[in-house]
Design an enzyme around this catalytic site. Structure first.
Site, PDB file in Angstrom:
ATOM      1  N   MET A  56     -22.411  48.342  54.383  1.00 60.20           N
ATOM      2  CA  MET A  56     -23.650  49.101  54.261  1.00 60.20           C
ATOM      3  C   MET A  56     -24.343  49.070  55.610  1.00 60.20           C
ATOM      4  O   MET A  56     -24.433  48.014  56.233  1.00 60.20           O
ATOM      5  CB  MET A  56     -24.562  48.478  53.205  1.00 60.20           C
ATOM      6  N   VAL A  57     -24.814  50.204  56.035  1.00 65.27           N
ATOM      7  CA  VAL A  57     -25.482  50.300  57.331  1.00 65.27           C
ATOM      8  C   VAL A  57     -26.674  49.348  57.361  1.00 65.27           C
ATOM      9  O   VAL A  57     -27.547  49.383  56.490  1.00 65.27           O
ATOM     10  CB  VAL A  57     -25.949  51.754  57.609  1.00 65.27           C
ATOM     11  N   GLN A 111     -14.240  46.275  59.247  1.00 64.83           N
ATOM     12  CA  GLN A 111     -14.111  47.725  59.235  1.00 64.83           C
ATOM     13  C   GLN A 111     -14.400  48.330  60.605  1.00 64.83           C
ATOM     14  O   GLN A 111     -15.398  47.998  61.243  1.00 64.83           O
ATOM     15  CB  GLN A 111     -15.051  48.365  58.216  1.00 64.83           C
ATOM     16  N   CYS A 140     -17.484  57.552  56.101  1.00 63.52           N
ATOM     17  CA  CYS A 140     -18.878  57.621  56.535  1.00 63.52           C
ATOM     18  C   CYS A 140     -19.321  59.081  56.619  1.00 63.52           C
ATOM     19  O   CYS A 140     -18.777  59.857  57.410  1.00 63.52           O
ATOM     20  CB  CYS A 140     -19.056  56.943  57.896  1.00 63.52           C
TER      21      CYS A 140
END
Length: 176
Positions: A56-57, A111, A140
């Protein structure tokens, strides 16, 4: 789904092969039965994780992952990092880019987003002894990813050849 992602890569592989003709030399992948068996063995080696936190950003850094693990999360991902910037980085640069882990942070998937097979492989080699798996971001949807040609942009049909090349290069690397 995983099956859909595999179908995309398989179609890209077929298109790649057709574009380069039958003479192009390729390393043979193990038969499907062997690949499936290896995948299940890998899953079991990680103690069959059921609760997984995907990237998650701005939320997948080490302190957050450790908190999730205390709450019962079995497997965590790092934040997405750019393979191009990560490849060849010093320890200090890797930390600045968001890579940090510790013994309690396992199993762990790192990732990367990538646009070249070489960058992805080099980045994966740098973390291979500090994680359990390396992931190529293909999902994304942020506009910067789509404009930059990574993440979700790689799922465009005209980019499948690149996904195939990145994965094939990494899977064929004897040092990985």
């Amino acid at each position: 789904s995983s099956y859909q992602a595999w179908a995309v890569v398989r179609q890209a592989a077929m298109a790649h092969g057709a574009a380069h003709g039958p003479r192009r030399a390729r390393l043979a992948l193990p038969e499907e039965k062997i690949r499936v068996e290896r995948a299940w063995n890998f899953y079991r080696e990680m103690e069959s994780p059921r609760f997984i936190c995907v990237p998650m950003v701005g939320q997948s850094e080490l302190p957050f992952r450790l908190m999730l693990r205390k709450a019962g999360c079995d497997l965590c991902y790092t934040p997405m990092m750019h393979a191009e910037e990560f490849a060849g980085s010093s320890e200090e640069e890797m930390a600045r880019q968001g890579f940090a882990t510790c013994a309690e942070d396992r199993p762990l998937v790192v990732q990367f987003c990538a646009k070249t097979p070489e960058d992805f492989l080099q980045a994966a080699l740098q973390v291979q002894d500090r994680c359990d798996a390396v992931d190529l971001n293909l999902g994304c949807p942020q506009s910067k990813a789509m404009k930059g040609g990574w993440g979700g942009a790689l799922m465009e049909e005209d980019q499948w050849h690149l996904v195939y090349a990145i994965l094939r290069h990494a899977c064929a690397a004897p040092e990985l």
